[in-house]
Design a protein around this motif. Structure first.
Motif, PDB file in Angstrom:
ATOM      1  N   LEU A  45       0.842  -1.196   0.000  1.00 23.30           N
ATOM      2  CA  LEU A  45       0.000   0.000   0.000  1.00 23.30           C
ATOM      3  C   LEU A  45       0.872   1.237   0.000  1.00 23.30           C
ATOM      4  O   LEU A  45       1.992   1.223   0.505  1.00 23.30           O
ATOM      5  CB  LEU A  45      -0.870   0.047   1.266  1.00 23.30           C
ATOM      6  CG  LEU A  45      -1.802  -1.111   1.544  1.00 23.30           C
ATOM      7  CD1 LEU A  45      -2.414  -0.969   2.934  1.00 23.30           C
ATOM      8  CD2 LEU A  45      -2.896  -1.162   0.505  1.00 23.30           C
ATOM      9  N   SER A  46       0.324   2.310  -0.522  1.00 21.00           N
ATOM     10  CA  SER A  46       1.015   3.587  -0.390  1.00 21.00           C
ATOM     11  C   SER A  46       0.889   4.060   1.056  1.00 21.00           C
ATOM     12  O   SER A  46       0.077   3.525   1.832  1.00 21.00           O
ATOM     13  CB  SER A  46       0.393   4.621  -1.324  1.00 21.00           C
ATOM     14  OG  SER A  46      -0.908   4.972  -0.869  1.00 21.00           O
ATOM     15  N   GLU A  47       1.655   5.045   1.427  1.00 20.25           N
ATOM     16  CA  GLU A  47       1.579   5.584   2.782  1.00 20.25           C
ATOM     17  C   GLU A  47       0.177   6.117   3.074  1.00 20.25           C
ATOM     18  O   GLU A  47      -0.376   5.893   4.147  1.00 20.25           O
ATOM     19  CB  GLU A  47       2.620   6.685   2.967  1.00 20.25           C
ATOM     20  CG  GLU A  47       2.667   7.247   4.355  1.00 20.25           C
ATOM     21  CD  GLU A  47       3.757   8.303   4.530  1.00 20.25           C
ATOM     22  OE1 GLU A  47       3.734   8.980   5.569  1.00 20.25           O
ATOM     23  OE2 GLU A  47       4.600   8.450   3.643  1.00 20.25           O
ATOM     24  N   TYR A  51      -2.370   4.727   5.933  1.00 18.25           N
ATOM     25  CA  TYR A  51      -2.915   5.613   6.960  1.00 18.25           C
ATOM     26  C   TYR A  51      -4.442   5.517   6.987  1.00 18.25           C
ATOM     27  O   TYR A  51      -5.046   5.422   8.060  1.00 18.25           O
ATOM     28  CB  TYR A  51      -2.471   7.063   6.715  1.00 18.25           C
ATOM     29  CG  TYR A  51      -2.933   7.993   7.795  1.00 18.25           C
ATOM     30  CD1 TYR A  51      -2.282   8.048   9.017  1.00 18.25           C
ATOM     31  CD2 TYR A  51      -4.046   8.803   7.613  1.00 18.25           C
ATOM     32  CE1 TYR A  51      -2.723   8.890  10.028  1.00 18.25           C
ATOM     33  CE2 TYR A  51      -4.492   9.643   8.610  1.00 18.25           C
ATOM     34  CZ  TYR A  51      -3.828   9.692   9.812  1.00 18.25           C
ATOM     35  OH  TYR A  51      -4.274  10.516  10.802  1.00 18.25           O
ATOM     36  N   ALA A  52      -5.066   5.508   5.804  1.00 19.01           N
ATOM     37  CA  ALA A  52      -6.533   5.396   5.738  1.00 19.01           C
ATOM     38  C   ALA A  52      -6.987   4.069   6.336  1.00 19.01           C
ATOM     39  O   ALA A  52      -7.974   4.020   7.084  1.00 19.01           O
ATOM     40  CB  ALA A  52      -7.006   5.521   4.289  1.00 19.01           C
ATOM     41  N   ALA A  53      -6.280   2.986   6.035  1.00 20.51           N
ATOM     42  CA  ALA A  53      -6.635   1.678   6.598  1.00 20.51           C
ATOM     43  C   ALA A  53      -6.505   1.693   8.116  1.00 20.51           C
ATOM     44  O   ALA A  53      -7.362   1.172   8.828  1.00 20.51           O
ATOM     45  CB  ALA A  53      -5.747   0.590   5.998  1.00 20.51           C
ATOM     46  N   ALA A  54      -5.442   2.296   8.630  1.00 15.29           N
ATOM     47  CA  ALA A  54      -5.244   2.373  10.076  1.00 15.29           C
ATOM     48  C   ALA A  54      -6.355   3.185  10.737  1.00 15.29           C
ATOM     49  O   ALA A  54      -6.846   2.809  11.809  1.00 15.29           O
ATOM     50  CB  ALA A  54      -3.879   2.981  10.399  1.00 15.29           C
ATOM     51  N   GLU A  55      -6.755   4.261  10.108  1.00 17.83           N
ATOM     52  CA  GLU A  55      -7.849   5.077  10.654  1.00 17.83           C
ATOM     53  C   GLU A  55      -9.143   4.270  10.723  1.00 17.83           C
ATOM     54  O   GLU A  55      -9.841   4.294  11.730  1.00 17.83           O
ATOM     55  CB  GLU A  55      -8.057   6.331   9.794  1.00 17.83           C
ATOM     56  CG  GLU A  55      -7.024   7.406  10.028  1.00 17.83           C
ATOM     57  CD  GLU A  55      -7.176   8.064  11.384  1.00 17.83           C
ATOM     58  OE1 GLU A  55      -8.284   8.500  11.742  1.00 17.83           O
ATOM     59  OE2 GLU A  55      -6.161   8.131  12.104  1.00 17.83           O
ATOM     60  N   ARG A  83       4.533   1.553  11.897  1.00 20.11           N
ATOM     61  CA  ARG A  83       5.333   1.499  10.659  1.00 20.11           C
ATOM     62  C   ARG A  83       5.339   2.813   9.904  1.00 20.11           C
ATOM     63  O   ARG A  83       6.287   3.122   9.207  1.00 20.11           O
ATOM     64  CB  ARG A  83       4.837   0.380   9.769  1.00 20.11           C
ATOM     65  CG  ARG A  83       5.101  -0.970  10.364  1.00 20.11           C
ATOM     66  CD  ARG A  83       5.433  -1.964   9.352  1.00 20.11           C
ATOM     67  NE  ARG A  83       5.724  -3.222   9.996  1.00 20.11           N
ATOM     68  CZ  ARG A  83       5.870  -4.328   9.354  1.00 20.11           C
ATOM     69  NH1 ARG A  83       5.735  -4.361   8.061  1.00 20.11           N
ATOM     70  NH2 ARG A  83       6.144  -5.437  10.002  1.00 20.11           N
ATOM     71  N   LEU A  84       4.248   3.575  10.046  1.00 16.45           N
ATOM     72  CA  LEU A  84       4.187   4.882   9.401  1.00 16.45           C
ATOM     73  C   LEU A  84       4.949   5.942  10.178  1.00 16.45           C
ATOM     74  O   LEU A  84       5.139   7.059   9.695  1.00 16.45           O
ATOM     75  CB  LEU A  84       2.722   5.333   9.243  1.00 16.45           C
ATOM     76  CG  LEU A  84       1.885   4.565   8.237  1.00 16.45           C
ATOM     77  CD1 LEU A  84       0.422   4.986   8.343  1.00 16.45           C
ATOM     78  CD2 LEU A  84       2.404   4.789   6.822  1.00 16.45           C
TER      79      LEU A  84
END
Length: 86
Positions: A45-47, A51-55, A83-84
């Protein structure tokens, strides 16, 4: 539960088929997550996507913090944020 993932070739590949209920499905996902920690890391995935998945995982986790799937979502969100560098 098995009807939902029973015909999914990815579910078969990752050992998610055959779960009779949410508890068994959460256990199978937990085992898969542990396996993922040992596997090589490959960027899928892109960053921004990560981030969207984590949210989304974090929001789901807050719905029922005591639920097995919600705790798994919280753990995954935490690992992605880590990781981000967040």
């Amino acid at each position: 539960m098995s009807d939902e993932v029973g015909h999914d070739p990815l579910g078969q590949r990752y050992g998610l088929t055959g779960a009779r209920d949410l508890a068994e499905y959460a256990e199978a996902l937990s085992r898969l997550m542990e396996r993922g920690r040992r596997d090589r890391c490959v960027a899928l995935l892109s960053e921004a996507e990560a981030y969207a998945a984590a949210e989304l995982l974090g929001q789901f986790a807050q719905l029922d913090p005591a639920g097995a799937l919600n705790q798994l979502a919280a753990s995954l969100a935490s690992r992605i944020y880590h990781r981000l560098g967040a």
